[in-house]
Scaffold this motif. Structure first.
Motif, short mmCIF file in Angstrom:
data_model
loop_
_atom_site.label_atom_id
_atom_site.label_comp_id
_atom_site.label_asym_id
_atom_site.label_seq_id
_atom_site.Cartn_x
_atom_site.Cartn_y
_atom_site.Cartn_z
N ASN A 84 1.89 12.30 1.02
CA ASN A 84 1.57 11.24 2.12
C ASN A 84 0.64 12.14 3.23
O ASN A 84 1.34 12.05 4.37
CB ASN A 84 3.51 11.10 2.81
CG ASN A 84 4.62 10.35 2.12
OD1 ASN A 84 3.60 9.58 1.59
ND2 ASN A 84 4.73 10.11 1.58
N LEU A 85 -0.14 12.56 3.53
CA LEU A 85 -0.82 13.00 4.01
C LEU A 85 -1.52 12.62 4.93
O LEU A 85 -1.49 12.93 6.14
CB LEU A 85 -2.26 14.13 2.97
CG LEU A 85 -3.13 15.01 4.05
CD1 LEU A 85 -1.82 16.43 4.55
CD2 LEU A 85 -4.07 15.50 3.10
N GLY A 86 -1.77 10.83 4.86
CA GLY A 86 -1.85 10.37 5.73
C GLY A 86 -1.12 9.55 6.83
O GLY A 86 -1.49 9.30 8.03
N CYS A 87 -0.06 10.63 6.97
CA CYS A 87 0.79 9.93 7.86
C CYS A 87 1.16 11.13 9.14
O CYS A 87 1.40 11.11 9.90
CB CYS A 87 2.08 10.67 7.47
SG CYS A 87 2.83 9.20 6.63
N ILE A 88 -0.42 12.33 8.71
CA ILE A 88 -0.34 13.09 10.10
C ILE A 88 -1.05 11.69 10.80
O ILE A 88 -2.74 12.20 11.11
CB ILE A 88 -1.27 14.53 9.34
CG1 ILE A 88 -0.49 15.25 8.45
CG2 ILE A 88 -1.56 15.06 10.67
CD1 ILE A 88 -1.08 16.16 7.83
#
Length: 194
Positions: A84-88
């Motif tokens: 879920n790195l894209g949640c940053i």
């Protein structure tokens, strides 16, 4: 913090609620970051350089809403990034240079609407990029020099003004024939999507 034989960061570091920059450099034996790192709510810059025993990045990092710059420079044991790195949401620069064990880039990275710079230099195990990378409308620089990338996703050609930096051979294998050499980036050629 640097040059100390610490295997784990103290959890108390996560109590520094107003901390904006954290640099963790040359901790050769550090194996993990605290799961509570997400409690650093104001953190904007997280620089982790040459932590050569670090293997995992905690999933909680994805909850860091103010993080603008994340560097894992030289963390050569890190194999995967949180899914879920894209949640940053605020991340502008993601530096993964010399993460030589890194296998791939999570698809969620394509949700990073503020990402301007992605550095995959010397990530020789990374061979493909997410197909939806063209959704990164703010992306201005993509460094692939020394990575295993020889093909770019079709969607990336939508990103007008994107500078792709790599070796001449690598860029030619990605079907770029008009290349520019510049000393601003060392001994690299780059292609500009127009």
């Amino acid at each position: 913090m640097s040059d100390v034989e610490i295997r784990h960061l103290p959890e108390s570091i996560c109590m520094l609620k107003h901390l904006k920059t954290l640099q963790i450099c040359n901790f050769w034996v550090i194996e993990q970051l605290p799961e509570e790192i997400c409690e650093l709510e104001c953190l904007e810059n997280l620089d982790i350089w040459y932590c050569t025993s670090l293997r995992d990045i905690p999933n909680s990092i994805c909850k860091m809403k103010c993080l603008k710059y994340l560097s894992l420079f030289g963390c050569d044991k890190v194999e995967t990034l949180p899914e879920n790195l894209g949640c940053i949401e605020c991340l502008e620069k993601l530096d993964l240079e010399k993460c030589t064990s890194l296998q791939d880039i999570p698809n969620s990275t394509c949700k990073m609407k503020c990402l301007k710079r992605l550095d995959l230099s010397c990530c020789d195990q990374v061979e493909i990029l997410p197909e939806e990378l063209g959704c990164l409308e703010c992306l201005k620089e993509l460094h692939i020099e020394g990575s295993g990338i020889s093909r770019l996703p079709q969607s990336i050609y939508q990103l007008k003004g994107l500078r792709i930096i790599g070796s001449r051979e690598q860029l030619e294998s990605c079907c770029f024939t008009s290349l520019t050499y510049t000393t601003d980036y060392g001994d690299y050629d780059y292609a500009l999507i127009t």
